[in-house]
Design an enzyme around this catalytic site. Structure first.
Site, mmCIF file in Angstrom:
data_model
loop_
_atom_site.group_PDB
_atom_site.id
_atom_site.type_symbol
_atom_site.label_atom_id
_atom_site.label_comp_id
_atom_site.label_asym_id
_atom_site.label_seq_id
_atom_site.Cartn_x
_atom_site.Cartn_y
_atom_site.Cartn_z
ATOM 1 N N GLY A 526 0.797 -1.025 0.048
ATOM 2 C CA GLY A 526 -0.039 -0.019 -0.199
ATOM 3 C C GLY A 526 0.833 1.263 -0.018
ATOM 4 C CG ASP A 531 8.674 8.564 -1.578
ATOM 5 O OD1 ASP A 531 9.118 8.893 -2.740
ATOM 6 O OD2 ASP A 531 8.779 7.379 -0.907
ATOM 7 C CD GLU A 611 -24.064 -5.623 -4.856
ATOM 8 O OE1 GLU A 611 -23.760 -5.342 -3.844
ATOM 9 O OE2 GLU A 611 -23.772 -6.650 -5.463
HETATM 10 C C1 GLA Z 1 1.069 -6.007 -1.370
HETATM 11 C C2 GLA Z 1 0.155 -4.672 -2.008
HETATM 12 C C3 GLA Z 1 -1.115 -5.233 -2.629
HETATM 13 C C4 GLA Z 1 -0.932 -6.677 -3.460
HETATM 14 C C5 GLA Z 1 -0.085 -7.580 -2.601
HETATM 15 C C6 GLA Z 1 0.183 -8.886 -3.478
HETATM 16 O O1 GLA Z 1 0.408 -6.102 -0.049
HETATM 17 O O2 GLA Z 1 0.276 -3.425 -1.488
HETATM 18 O O3 GLA Z 1 -1.959 -4.299 -3.327
HETATM 19 O O4 GLA Z 1 -0.012 -6.189 -4.600
HETATM 20 O O5 GLA Z 1 1.126 -6.983 -2.094
HETATM 21 O O6 GLA Z 1 1.158 -9.484 -3.099
#
Ligand code: GLA
Length: 725
Positions: A526, A531, A611
């Site tokens: 995430g 940065d 949905e």
């Molecule tokens: C990280 C990324 C996720 C996903 C996983 C895959 O946690 O932030 O969005 O891509 O790795 O392993």
């Protein structure tokens, strides 16, 4: 001319549209900082005071003047060993082991255009948009040269700073600490606003008074980190969203950083931003140089909102590159929360079929497609398509996806290696680890030594051979652990952290040169590397692994203090949410996610017909609002950490159109109505609500506000589009 030099006073004045920055080389050649703040005129060296202060030492060349001390004067680039005992910007170890550098003014140069930094990301501008000031300082004994670089983007109210340290002496020196920006404020009481957090809860906002003592934030993780973000604001105590003076620093770097604030014995406030000093021992042989990454400075006399908009415009227009920096980003569906590691050609094509029906532009196969990768314990480093698992080649898969009218993207994690991988079995010495010790693992993986060109080249070749053989239009660059062992077999330990980051930049630069049309998205679990450095290569970054709409509102609020909405990747995911277990309405999830680089991340096959219809409508709406989100002016209307609702507004730059978004955070019996005051509209103009046709004056919307609906239900979301008549 935004940069002026007054010869008789050796006075440098840097003017932007609304701010002034001033410094002078004094009679001893020391560069003293005089002022940074709302625009002023004249020579401000009258602000300096001199007095004989006990225990504040005096430099030898001040002779018998006991009123002259670097301990009490505001400095442009303070250095250890000169008699300034406050937090320092520079620590240099000389060949004899002493730690001292006393850089004094030698010369300067003013030129058109903005300087660039070799191997490092930096703000860019056209020759007529910016000027550069380069001041050369030198230590008379060691001959170490310190070049202070200033870029002035006048219309943008932006000043950038970087520093180049060159060993022009004879022995080997070592850089132990290096900041790229220092600001000394002679008077005033300030708060420091910084962003703290953790994995899946990044960039919470903290505002604390700057008191006596040294307050630091930083990262020792080799990346900028989830825990602290390399961007801060020094705000006058009374500064609010709309009023008051505040100055910010954004470090354009993706590795360890150190930001320090200190109120000194005489009430002067110092703010420093630079490289993390713990573990930094960067040797420089004669003739060698080290460039300290750039810090972007901006100042606003009209509160935090205006300061944020200045940073947004600078990052969007002068840091993000490539065709996507200003054009529409595809609405994508990512396989991660839909399928995790369980991807194959059938499941991806199914996702693409459903995407096509809903109007989604692109499908991204995130993890699980390469090497042996059925969970997160193996396969990293083997960037070879697992055709057996997929059931076909990547080329065939992308053709099938494209045939559905859907574009294709891929996730990679190039800096990493699993011990259970062919790469590690062949090159165990390519991982960062300390010989004789068992390696520290994170997500059961190790980090490749990206300071080494042969390691980068190998991974680069592998990834290019994937990209060259299939029609891949988007790449998510992930990075899923902190760097614990900064030891490299090939280089000196104290260099690795910095050289690693420059290695990542080198790789990214080669990648975007080779694939200029590829949309890159940054990611580190995430938002662990959200940065300004990464934004030079990827115009968007996965904001957080937390996709819960309500948590995201707070994460995105914190992020908005510095980074433009166009850079925040945000997706609608399934409920109950996979990180929090919370359920929110589809509309609420949309309103939270559509304020960024928008997409979906869920099993589209599980959606009800209702949905699906709602999602079709969402995507039509997003396409309509995308220019606002991407290039508009962003206003925070509430504080979601404190207020009953999260609310924000995006105005077109000419203020003819505005989109107001609200998510209720609290619901109580017999609720009082909450009123929302809008911002940034033209007071004299009349605005029409696109949904109801009701008309309001800009002044009424801003001064009296709008009552929010009194409706039962949790986390209800509302949007209002206003058009100027
Ligand atoms: C990280 C990324 C996720 C996903 C996983 C895959 O946690 O932030 O969005 O891509 O790795 O392993």
């Amino acid at each position: 001319m935004s940069i002026q030099y007054q010869v008789e006073n050796r006075l440098f004045t840097l003017n932007t549209a609304h701010t002034t920055y001033q410094m002078k080389a004094d009679r001893l050649g020391v560069l003293l900082h005089l002022y940074y703040g709302p625009k002023v005129s004249g020579n401000l060296d009258y602000l300096l005071t001199y007095a004989d202060r006990g225990f504040s030492v005096n430099p030898a060349d001040a002779e018998n003047d006991r009123t002259y001390s670097l301990d009490t004067l505001p400095q442009e680039y303070p250095s250890l060993g000169t008699g300034d005992f406050r937090a320092t910007g520079l620590i240099l170890r000389n060949p004899d082991g002493s730690e001292c550098c006393d850089p004094r003014y030698v010369s300067h140069e003013i030129r058109k255009g903005k300087y660039a930094l070799e191997g490092l990301p930096a703000v860019f501008a056209d020759a007529d948009q910016a000027e550069t000031l380069e001041i050369l300082l030198e230590d008379a004994v060691s001959h170490v040269q310190v070049r202070l670089l200033y870029g002035v983007l006048e219309a943008s109210d932006i000043i950038t700073r970087s520093v180049r340290i060159t060993n022009a002496g004879e022995g080997r020196i070592c850089v132990e600490k290096a900041a790229s920006a220092c600001l000394d404020f002679l008077s005033g009481d300030y708060d420091l606003i910084s962003l703290y957090g953790r994995h899946t809860m990044e960039r919470n906002v903290q505002r604390v008074p700057v008191n006596h003592g040294n307050f630091t934030i930083g990262s020792r993780r080799g990346t900028s980190s989830h825990q602290y973000n390399p961007a801060v604001i020094l705000a006058s105590r009374d500064a609010t969203e709309d009023a008051g003076v505040c100055c910010g620093m954004v470090f354009v770097y993706s590795g360890g950083f150190l930001c320090e604030s200190e109120k000194d014995q005489f009430g002067m406030t110092r703010l420093l931003m630079g490289l993390q000093s713990e573990g930094l021992h960067y040797p420089l042989s004669p003739g060698q140089s080290l460039t300290v990454p750039e810090t972007i400075l901006s100042c606003s006399g009209q509160g935090l909102g205006q300061l944020s908009r200045q940073f947004h415009a600078c990052i969007r227009d002068h840091l993000c590159r490539g065709e996507y920096s200003h054009t529409f980003r595809p609405v994508l569906v990512n396989s991660w929360e839909a399928q995790y590691f369980d991807v194959n050609a059938e499941s991806i094509c199914r996702l693409a079929e459903q995407a096509a029906q809903l109007g989604i532009d692109m499908v991204v196969m995130d993890d699980g497609w390469f090497g042996k990768r059925d969970d997160d314990n193996s396969g990293l480093g083997d960037w070879v398509v697992n055709e057996q698992k997929l059931g076909c080649s990547l080329d065939e898969l992308t053709r099938r996806v494209n045939a559905l009218g859907v574009r294709f993207g891929l996730g990679v994690e190039p800096e990493m290696v699993s011990e259970d991988s062919d790469l590690f079995r062949a090159h165990p010495d390519w991982a960062l680890r300390i010989p004789g010790r068992r390696p520290v693992r994170g997500r059961n993986q190790l980090v490749l030594d990206f300071s080494r060109a042969e390691v980068r080249d190998h991974v680069f070749q592998q990834i290019c051979s994937v990209l060259d053989r299939a029609h891949v239009e988007y790449l998510k660059w992930d990075m899923n652990r902190s760097l614990a062992e900064l030891y490299s077999a090939e280089t000196v330990c104290g260099k690795v952290a910095y050289d690693y980051v420059l290695g990542v930049y080198d790789f990214l630069e080669k990648l975007i040169q080779r694939y200029p049309n590829l949309l890159l998205e940054g990611c580190s679990g995430g938002g662990g590397r959200f940065d300004a450095g990464m934004l030079y290569y990827s115009p968007q970054i996965w904001c957080s692994d937390n996709t819960d709409a309500i948590d995201r509102l707070r994460i995105q609020y914190g992020t908005s203090f510095f980074y433009p909405m166009s850079t925040l990747a945000a997706h609608v995911t399934a409920v109950p949410n996979h990180q929090t277990g919370r359920s929110t309405r589809l509309h609420t999830r949309f309103v939270a996610a559509m304020s960024g680089a928008f997409g979906y991340e869920l099993d589209l096959g599980k959606l009800t017909p209702g949905e699906k219809e709602e999602i079709r409508q969402q995507i039509r709406q997003y396409r309509d609002y995308a220019p606002l989100v991407q290039n508009g002016s962003y206003y925070r209307l509430t504080d979601p950490f404190r207020d009953v609702c999260a609310a924000w507004q995006i105005n077109s730059r000419d203020t003819s159109r505005a989109l107001v978004s609200v998510v209720m955070l609290e619901i109580h019996g017999n609720m009082p109505a909450a009123y929302l005051r809008l911002r940034g509209l033209e007071p004299e103009a009349v605005y029409e609500d696109a949904a109801t046709g009701r008309r309001y004056s800009g002044s009424a919307l801003m001064e009296a506000g709008l009552p929010l609906p009194l409706e039962m239900g949790e986390y209800l979301a509302y949007q209002m589009e206003l058009n100027r008549i």
